[in-house]
Design a protein around this motif. Structure first.
Motif, PDB file in Angstrom:
ATOM      1  N   TRP A  71       0.847  -1.179   0.000  1.00 43.23           N
ATOM      2  CA  TRP A  71       0.000   0.000   0.000  1.00 43.23           C
ATOM      3  C   TRP A  71       0.889   1.237   0.000  1.00 43.23           C
ATOM      4  O   TRP A  71       2.031   1.184   0.426  1.00 43.23           O
ATOM      5  CB  TRP A  71      -0.965   0.027   1.185  1.00 43.23           C
ATOM      6  CG  TRP A  71      -0.303   0.036   2.533  1.00 43.23           C
ATOM      7  CD1 TRP A  71       0.056  -1.060   3.270  1.00 43.23           C
ATOM      8  CD2 TRP A  71       0.105   1.180   3.295  1.00 43.23           C
ATOM      9  NE1 TRP A  71       0.650  -0.670   4.437  1.00 43.23           N
ATOM     10  CE2 TRP A  71       0.690   0.702   4.488  1.00 43.23           C
ATOM     11  CE3 TRP A  71       0.022   2.541   3.096  1.00 43.23           C
ATOM     12  CZ2 TRP A  71       1.197   1.551   5.465  1.00 43.23           C
ATOM     13  CZ3 TRP A  71       0.525   3.394   4.070  1.00 43.23           C
ATOM     14  CH2 TRP A  71       1.103   2.891   5.239  1.00 43.23           C
ATOM     15  N   PHE A 105      -4.017   0.271  -2.791  1.00 40.32           N
ATOM     16  CA  PHE A 105      -3.947  -1.007  -2.094  1.00 40.32           C
ATOM     17  C   PHE A 105      -3.705  -2.108  -3.113  1.00 40.32           C
ATOM     18  O   PHE A 105      -4.405  -2.183  -4.125  1.00 40.32           O
ATOM     19  CB  PHE A 105      -5.257  -1.293  -1.351  1.00 40.32           C
ATOM     20  CG  PHE A 105      -5.651  -0.210  -0.402  1.00 40.32           C
ATOM     21  CD1 PHE A 105      -5.111  -0.165   0.870  1.00 40.32           C
ATOM     22  CD2 PHE A 105      -6.555   0.765  -0.773  1.00 40.32           C
ATOM     23  CE1 PHE A 105      -5.462   0.837   1.758  1.00 40.32           C
ATOM     24  CE2 PHE A 105      -6.928   1.770   0.101  1.00 40.32           C
ATOM     25  CZ  PHE A 105      -6.376   1.807   1.368  1.00 40.32           C
ATOM     26  N   CYS A 150      -8.446   0.365  -5.201  1.00 42.18           N
ATOM     27  CA  CYS A 150      -8.470  -1.051  -4.791  1.00 42.18           C
ATOM     28  C   CYS A 150      -8.367  -1.989  -5.991  1.00 42.18           C
ATOM     29  O   CYS A 150      -8.701  -3.175  -5.886  1.00 42.18           O
ATOM     30  CB  CYS A 150      -9.755  -1.346  -4.027  1.00 42.18           C
ATOM     31  SG  CYS A 150      -9.984  -0.349  -2.552  1.00 42.18           S
ATOM     32  N   LEU A 171      -6.112  -4.921  -5.229  1.00 41.38           N
ATOM     33  CA  LEU A 171      -6.297  -5.545  -3.915  1.00 41.38           C
ATOM     34  C   LEU A 171      -6.743  -6.991  -4.087  1.00 41.38           C
ATOM     35  O   LEU A 171      -7.549  -7.302  -4.961  1.00 41.38           O
ATOM     36  CB  LEU A 171      -7.343  -4.769  -3.118  1.00 41.38           C
ATOM     37  CG  LEU A 171      -7.602  -5.231  -1.683  1.00 41.38           C
ATOM     38  CD1 LEU A 171      -6.363  -5.035  -0.823  1.00 41.38           C
ATOM     39  CD2 LEU A 171      -8.776  -4.455  -1.099  1.00 41.38           C
ATOM     40  N   LEU A 176     -14.066   4.919  -3.754  1.00 41.03           N
ATOM     41  CA  LEU A 176     -13.411   3.608  -3.831  1.00 41.03           C
ATOM     42  C   LEU A 176     -13.354   3.174  -5.281  1.00 41.03           C
ATOM     43  O   LEU A 176     -14.397   2.987  -5.915  1.00 41.03           O
ATOM     44  CB  LEU A 176     -14.193   2.582  -3.014  1.00 41.03           C
ATOM     45  CG  LEU A 176     -14.315   2.848  -1.532  1.00 41.03           C
ATOM     46  CD1 LEU A 176     -15.453   2.053  -0.940  1.00 41.03           C
ATOM     47  CD2 LEU A 176     -13.009   2.510  -0.842  1.00 41.03           C
ATOM     48  N   MET A 191     -12.601   0.360  -7.879  1.00 39.47           N
ATOM     49  CA  MET A 191     -12.452  -1.089  -7.901  1.00 39.47           C
ATOM     50  C   MET A 191     -12.959  -1.650  -9.214  1.00 39.47           C
ATOM     51  O   MET A 191     -13.767  -1.020  -9.891  1.00 39.47           O
ATOM     52  CB  MET A 191     -13.181  -1.720  -6.730  1.00 39.47           C
ATOM     53  CG  MET A 191     -14.664  -1.423  -6.668  1.00 39.47           C
ATOM     54  SD  MET A 191     -15.443  -2.157  -5.239  1.00 39.47           S
ATOM     55  CE  MET A 191     -15.839  -3.756  -5.874  1.00 39.47           C
ATOM     56  N   VAL A 202     -15.373  -4.620   0.028  1.00 40.54           N
ATOM     57  CA  VAL A 202     -15.390  -3.208  -0.347  1.00 40.54           C
ATOM     58  C   VAL A 202     -16.821  -2.682  -0.292  1.00 40.54           C
ATOM     59  O   VAL A 202     -17.075  -1.566   0.187  1.00 40.54           O
ATOM     60  CB  VAL A 202     -14.762  -2.997  -1.742  1.00 40.54           C
ATOM     61  CG1 VAL A 202     -14.887  -1.542  -2.179  1.00 40.54           C
ATOM     62  CG2 VAL A 202     -13.295  -3.416  -1.729  1.00 40.54           C
TER      63      VAL A 202
END
Length: 123
Positions: free
Chosen positions: A2, A17, A49, A52, A81, A83, A94
């Motif tokens: 991270w 991340f 993310c 991630l 966020l 993603m 999440v």
């Protein structure tokens, strides 16, 4: 893995991340993100993310929501966020983070497009 970066041109604190993050690593990342936001007086957070893979539980995330709320972030706090679409094991986590934060009055929203996420932060 991270990292947290402040982008002075946009006033956005970006937390990236990647891989599997232990609960301790995730907490350290959240703490660093909040510290960076305070240091720059900018509580616009882009949480990337995309890479991630997980490594922590919903219980770990719930504890982090408590920590975030207790940290005294101002009402100007917003977190976008970023993603990918469904299909990864950690996507539910999440989505849980988004819902748990919203339930606490924290402005958090999931995006699959970086430009849309940044536009929402700048509204």
């Amino acid at each position: 893995m991270w990292r947290v970066t402040y982008h002075s041109g946009t006033g956005v604190v970006e937390a990236v991340f990647g891989g599997e993050l232990t609960p301790e690593e995730l907490r350290a990342a959240v703490e660093t993100t909040i510290d960076t936001a305070r240091r720059h007086a900018s509580f616009l957070v882009l949480a990337d993310c995309l890479e991630l893979q997980g490594g922590h539980s919903l219980f770990d995330l719930y504890a982090l929501v408590d920590f975030l709320q207790d940290s005294g972030v101002p009402s100007s706090f917003r977190e976008a966020l970023l993603m990918p679409g469904a299909g990864r094991d950690w996507v539910d986590g999440v989505e849980f983070w988004e819902t748990a934060c919203l339930n606490r009055g924290l402005a958090v929203r999931i995006f699959s497009d970086r430009d849309a996420a940044l536009a929402w932060l700048q509204e």
